[in-house]
Write a protein that holds these residues in place. Structure first.
Motif, short mmCIF file in Angstrom:
data_model
loop_
_atom_site.label_atom_id
_atom_site.label_comp_id
_atom_site.label_asym_id
_atom_site.label_seq_id
_atom_site.Cartn_x
_atom_site.Cartn_y
_atom_site.Cartn_z
N PHE A 128 -0.95 -3.21 9.05
CA PHE A 128 -1.16 -4.26 8.06
C PHE A 128 -0.32 -4.03 6.80
N SER A 129 -0.16 -2.79 6.39
CA SER A 129 0.42 -2.51 5.07
C SER A 129 1.95 -2.61 5.07
N LYS B 292 -4.59 9.22 1.82
CA LYS B 292 -5.85 8.54 1.49
C LYS B 292 -6.90 9.58 1.11
N CYS C 162 0.84 -1.20 0.00
CA CYS C 162 0.00 0.00 0.00
C CYS C 162 0.87 1.25 0.00
N PHE D 276 -2.11 4.78 11.39
CA PHE D 276 -2.73 3.83 12.34
C PHE D 276 -2.67 2.39 11.83
N CYS D 277 -2.00 2.15 10.72
CA CYS D 277 -2.08 0.85 10.07
C CYS D 277 -0.85 -0.02 10.33
N GLY E 255 -4.64 -3.37 0.25
CA GLY E 255 -3.99 -2.07 0.20
C GLY E 255 -4.09 -1.45 -1.20
N ASN F 112 -0.38 4.24 0.77
CA ASN F 112 -1.02 5.30 1.56
C ASN F 112 -0.37 5.56 2.93
N HIS F 113 0.25 4.55 3.48
CA HIS F 113 0.99 4.70 4.75
C HIS F 113 0.21 5.42 5.85
N CYS F 114 -1.02 5.00 6.08
CA CYS F 114 -1.81 5.58 7.17
C CYS F 114 -1.09 5.30 8.49
#
Ligand code: V47
Ligand code: SF4
Length: 367
Positions: A83-84, A200, A74, A80-81, A120, A76-78
């Motif tokens: 997972f990515s 995002k 992904c 809070f994530c 992602g 976006n590199h949020c």
């Protein structure tokens, strides 16, 4: 009109909220804040329970579903994530449509009625890949409901397909997409967007994409990620924005509050949400979202035990069996990876409710 007369209020400020609910008057943002500021959690829960019982009686729903994450790559590199991953990093994966088929075949003997598939934003994958994924699922399980791709993914797909959103959605529907999950909304606040997930799509765009999804005839869910850096006002504004869109489209099926898990994220110093906050958030969602049929207690995020209690605080749905949840477990969730139908039924029955196995559209599979 709901009779809430037998609820004793410790907190006088809640009196006004109760009077509004009894008179069938819609709650506003100030009422939402008043509810959040109150510690009379039993009174808030009883109010939510009255509304929940008026809609669903003693029933508590669940679905036999399976989660598939097709990629964790992904861009976006949020913050809070957990997972990515960046492309090529340790632990990064992308499944081919054949891999997805294999995943489904591993559990082909189970009575799965819904596939929940998200991933992602992986720029390497062409639009055709997504159509192939949907067709691969339908080829293995022709009768399953495919609930896939958040509004964030669908917006990305429209850009890579070079098609307007309605045409993109049409192509996805033709390939088997039947419903859209509620992820990607996070918290509908410009301040939080800029701070936590600036790459995002923002909240206005998320709402806009959801509106187009509903207009195209698909239903979706809605979520709210809470328990990070957001304020109470931002949570309440989030709920009101969802309610306004629902007034226009009636396209949302369920609302799912998502309790933030901080392990392995850029916000790992933040503590977990409390049970008090989780229950309050579910109850307040039930009270503000008067035009949503279903409020889910997502056991993956709040744990199996609290999810049971949440059924008495406004929630009417436990989501489902799930099988192999990744997003929350990579962020430290201690709940099970999946549950059996028997375990979910037992959770519901021992909380005093009647378990009802549903499909994605709340039809009963045997009907
Ligand atoms: O969009 C990401 C959230 C969402 C974390 O529609 C996190 O039926 C907590 O949307 N801690 C994906 N949450 C999950 C989701 C969902 C789940 C179950 C049912 C449905 C449905 C939708 O999870 C993401 C994001 O908001 N998320 N990281 C985290 N560390
Ligand atoms: Fe990417 Fe979704 Fe994680 Fe954000 S939450 S980094 S969009 S996988």
């Amino acid at each position: 009109m709901t009779n809430l007369g037998n609820i004793t209020l410790k907190d006088k400020q809640l009196e006004q909220v109760r009077e509004k609910l009894e008179a069938g008057v819609r709650l506003d943002a100030n009422d939402g804040i008043c509810l959040y500021e109150s510690n009379d959690i039993l009174a808030i829960g009883r109010m939510a329970d009255s509304i929940r019982r008026a809609r669903h009686g003693n029933k508590a729903f669940f679905v036999y579903n399976q989660h598939v994450n097709y990629t964790n790559v992904c861009i976006n590199h949020c913050r809070f994530c957990a997972f990515s991953r960046s492309a090529g990093a340790d632990g990064a994966f992308t499944l081919t449509p054949e891999d997805v088929k294999k995943r489904l075949l591993e559990r082909i003997d189970e009575p799965v009625t819904e596939i929940h598939m998200v991933g992602g934003i992986n720029p390497e994958l062409p639009f055709q890949y997504y159509l192939d994924l949907l067709r691969a699922i339908s080829s293995v399980r022709p009768n399953v409901v495919i609930k896939a791709f958040t509004a964030v993914e669908i917006e990305h797909l429209s850009r890579i397909a070079g098609l307007p959103l309605p045409d993109t959605i049409e192509r996805l529907k033709e390939a088997g997409l039947a419903m859209v999950p509620g992820g990607g909304a996070e918290i509908l606040s410009r301040r939080m967007h800029d701070r936590l997930f600036p790459k995002k799509i923002d909240g206005d765009r998320w709402l806009d994409v959801m509106e187009k999804i509903h207009t195209a005839g698909l239903t979706s869910n809605a979520t709210m990620l809470y328990g990070h850096l957001e304020t109470i006002r931002e949570r309440v504004d989030h709920l009101i924005q969802l309610r306004e869109l629902q007034d226009r489209t009636q396209g949302f099926s369920a609302f799912i509050p998502l309790a933030f898990h901080s392990a392995n994220t850029a916000l790992s110093d933040l503590p977990s949400t409390t049970a008090h906050d989780d229950l309050k958030t579910i109850a307040i969602a039930r009270l503000i979202l008067d035009n949503f049929d279903h409020i889910k207690a997502y056991w993956v995020m709040i744990g199996e035990k609290l999810a049971q209690v949440a059924l008495s605080f406004g929630a009417d749905d436990l989501d489902g069996t799930i099988i192999e949840e990744k997003i929350t477990h990579m962020a430290g969730a201690k709940s099970a990876r999946g549950l059996t139908r028997k375990q979910i039924r037992r959770m519901i029955e021992s909380a005093g409710f009647e378990p009802v196995e549903r499909d994605s559209f709340y039809r009963l599979p045997d009907n």
